[in-house]
Every structure is written in structure tokens, then in C-alpha cells.
Write a protein that holds these residues in place. Structure first.
Motif, short mmCIF file in Angstrom:
data_model
loop_
_atom_site.label_atom_id
_atom_site.label_comp_id
_atom_site.label_asym_id
_atom_site.label_seq_id
_atom_site.Cartn_x
_atom_site.Cartn_y
_atom_site.Cartn_z
N GLU A 160 28.05 14.94 -48.78
CA GLU A 160 26.73 14.55 -49.29
C GLU A 160 26.41 13.08 -49.01
N ASP A 161 27.40 12.21 -49.12
CA ASP A 161 27.12 10.77 -49.11
C ASP A 161 27.68 10.01 -47.91
N THR A 162 28.35 10.70 -47.00
CA THR A 162 28.91 10.01 -45.83
C THR A 162 28.61 10.83 -44.58
N SER A 163 29.13 10.36 -43.45
CA SER A 163 28.91 11.07 -42.19
C SER A 163 29.89 12.22 -41.98
N ALA A 164 30.79 12.44 -42.92
CA ALA A 164 31.75 13.54 -42.81
C ALA A 164 31.01 14.88 -42.80
N THR A 165 31.56 15.84 -42.08
CA THR A 165 30.97 17.18 -42.00
C THR A 165 31.89 18.20 -42.66
N LEU A 166 31.32 19.34 -42.98
CA LEU A 166 32.12 20.41 -43.54
C LEU A 166 33.18 20.88 -42.55
N ASP A 167 32.87 20.84 -41.27
CA ASP A 167 33.86 21.23 -40.26
C ASP A 167 35.06 20.30 -40.30
N GLU A 168 34.81 19.01 -40.47
CA GLU A 168 35.93 18.06 -40.58
C GLU A 168 36.78 18.35 -41.81
N VAL A 169 36.11 18.59 -42.92
CA VAL A 169 36.83 18.89 -44.15
C VAL A 169 37.63 20.17 -43.98
N GLU A 220 38.07 6.17 -46.62
CA GLU A 220 37.64 5.76 -45.27
C GLU A 220 36.19 6.14 -45.02
N MET A 221 35.80 7.35 -45.39
CA MET A 221 34.43 7.82 -45.12
C MET A 221 33.40 7.09 -45.98
N HIS A 222 33.73 6.84 -47.23
CA HIS A 222 32.78 6.14 -48.11
C HIS A 222 32.66 4.66 -47.75
N GLY A 223 33.66 4.15 -47.05
CA GLY A 223 33.57 2.79 -46.53
C GLY A 223 33.22 1.76 -47.59
N GLY A 224 32.15 1.02 -47.34
CA GLY A 224 31.76 -0.05 -48.25
C GLY A 224 30.80 0.38 -49.35
N GLN A 225 30.61 1.69 -49.53
CA GLN A 225 29.71 2.15 -50.59
C GLN A 225 30.21 1.66 -51.96
N LEU A 226 29.25 1.43 -52.84
CA LEU A 226 29.58 0.97 -54.18
C LEU A 226 29.21 2.02 -55.22
N TYR A 227 29.92 1.98 -56.31
CA TYR A 227 29.61 2.79 -57.49
C TYR A 227 29.20 1.78 -58.56
N GLY A 228 27.89 1.53 -58.66
CA GLY A 228 27.43 0.42 -59.47
C GLY A 228 27.86 -0.87 -58.80
N ASP A 229 28.63 -1.68 -59.49
CA ASP A 229 29.15 -2.91 -58.89
C ASP A 229 30.63 -2.79 -58.55
#
Length: 201
Positions: free
Chosen positions: A80-89, A39-48
Motif C-alpha cells: 500500500e505505501d511503498t513500491s513493493a508488489t504482491l509478486d515480490e511479497v 528497506e521498502m519504507h525507506g525514509g517514511q515517517l510515522y508521525g515524527d
């Protein structure tokens, strides 16, 4: 037939220690981590590919080291790569997992070399139960290198090769996950020279 299947399964399990299947509560944690990360990474891609491809690869490697390693594998890039925070985790998965995610999260820097230097300095200081983060870091790097080899991505493979000595000095602990480091070293020795990592990436 059932006996043959059992033998085949055992042959594919790591020699490091007998595998134990996660309890229901642990499985829920793993599934929750995967759902949250996707959910947090959403539409991010890893290469293609969808980013879930990378998360699943890291989690598969890490799963041999227990349910917490698998949970952390899904979460390793969220802060590191999304809007998630350490507090959420921390709220969702507990302080221990959040502390490990913090170790795996790059700090801001002018370029990759500077960011990684800060992360490796953190990893080098770990000598307690947070060594779980070192297992997942090795699993992450191995998944990346496997993907580079499969895709023929020599540019990024050269970057990993150039970082390997410093990375290993920071993250390797004898007896922790030697199998991962062995494969990583073998893959990085397959082809050509390393390239500098001082540029932005």
C-alpha cells in the motif's frame, strides 16, 4: 532467581494460548520480513518517528498469535505505501502471506472513507485461514490508537472512533483475537465524539 524470572515471563504472556518460541526457520522469516519492510519504507515517517516504530509496535502485538502473524505485521503496509508488489511479497514470503497482504492493502479511492470501505468489504468476506489478516488488522489499528492516545492526537483518534463500528462489523470474529478488540474498544471510549471521515486523508 531463574524460577522467579520464569514466573514473571509467564505472567506477561497472553492468556489466549501458551506461547511457543519461533523455530529458526520461522525466526528467519520474521527477520527477513522486518528487513524487507524497513528497506521498502525507506525514509517514511510515522508521525515524527521512523516508520519502523509502527512496524515494531504492530509486530509486538501480533507476535502472540504466531510467527506468521508477526511476519505479516511487518509486511502489512508494504504494498500500500511503498513500491513493493504482491509478486515480490509472494516470491519472498509465499502465497499465503501475499494473499493476506492483499487483503490489508487499501484500493485507490477519492478519500479515506472510500478507500476504507473497499478494504472493509474485503475483510468482511474472509472466513478461512486468511483470518490471520484480521488479527494483524486489529493489531495495526490497536497500535495506531495506542500511539494517538500517547501522543494526544485527538484528531486522528476521532477518525478511528468514527470508523470503529463499521470496522468491527467487517473485521471482528468472536474468539479470534478478543483481547485486542477489548483494549481497542476501551481506548476509543476514553474521550470525546467522533468526527466524519469523508474528507481526504
Amino acid at each position: 532467581m531463574p524460577r522467579i524470572e520464569a514466573i514473571e515471563i509467564r505472567l506477561h504472556l497472553p492468556l489466549r494460548s501458551p506461547y511457543t518460541f519461533p523455530k529458526r526457520r520461522d525466526m528467519e522469516s520474521i527477520q527477513g520480513a522486518r528487513s524487507f519492510a524497513i528497506e521498502m519504507h525507506g525514509g517514511q515517517l510515522y508521525g515524527d518517528r521512523p516508520y519502523s516504530f509502527h512496524l515494531d509496535q504492530v509486530a509486538e502485538i501480533a507476535s502472540s498469535y504466531g510467527h506468521q502473524a508477526e511476519t505479516l505485521a511487518f509486511l502489512h503496509d508494504t504494498v500500500e505505501d511503498t513500491s513493493a508488489t504482491l509478486d515480490e511479497v509472494r516470491e519472498r514470503f509465499g502465497s499465503f502471506i501475499a494473499d493476506c497482504v492483499a487483503l490489508l492493502t487499501d484500493q485507490p479511492g477519492e478519500n479515506r472513507k472510500e478507500r476504507k470501505a473497499k478494504t472493509y468489504a474485503k475483510l468482511a468476506e474472509v472466513n478461512d485461514e486468511r483470518q490471520l489478516a484480521l488479527i494483524v488488522k486489529a493489531a495495526d489499528r490497536l497500535a495506531n490508537v495506542r500511539a494517538c492516545v500517547a501522543d494526544g492526537n485527538e484528531r486522528l483518534l476521532s477518525v478511528y472512533r468514527g470508523e470503529h463500528e463499521v470496522f468491527k462489523l467487517a473485521a471482528f470474529r468472536a474468539g479470534l483475537c478478543d483481547e485486542l478488540w477489548g483494549e481497542l474498544g476501551s481506548l476509543l471510549s476514553l474521550v470525546g465524539p467522533a468526527v466524519p471521515t469523508s474528507g481526504k486523508s
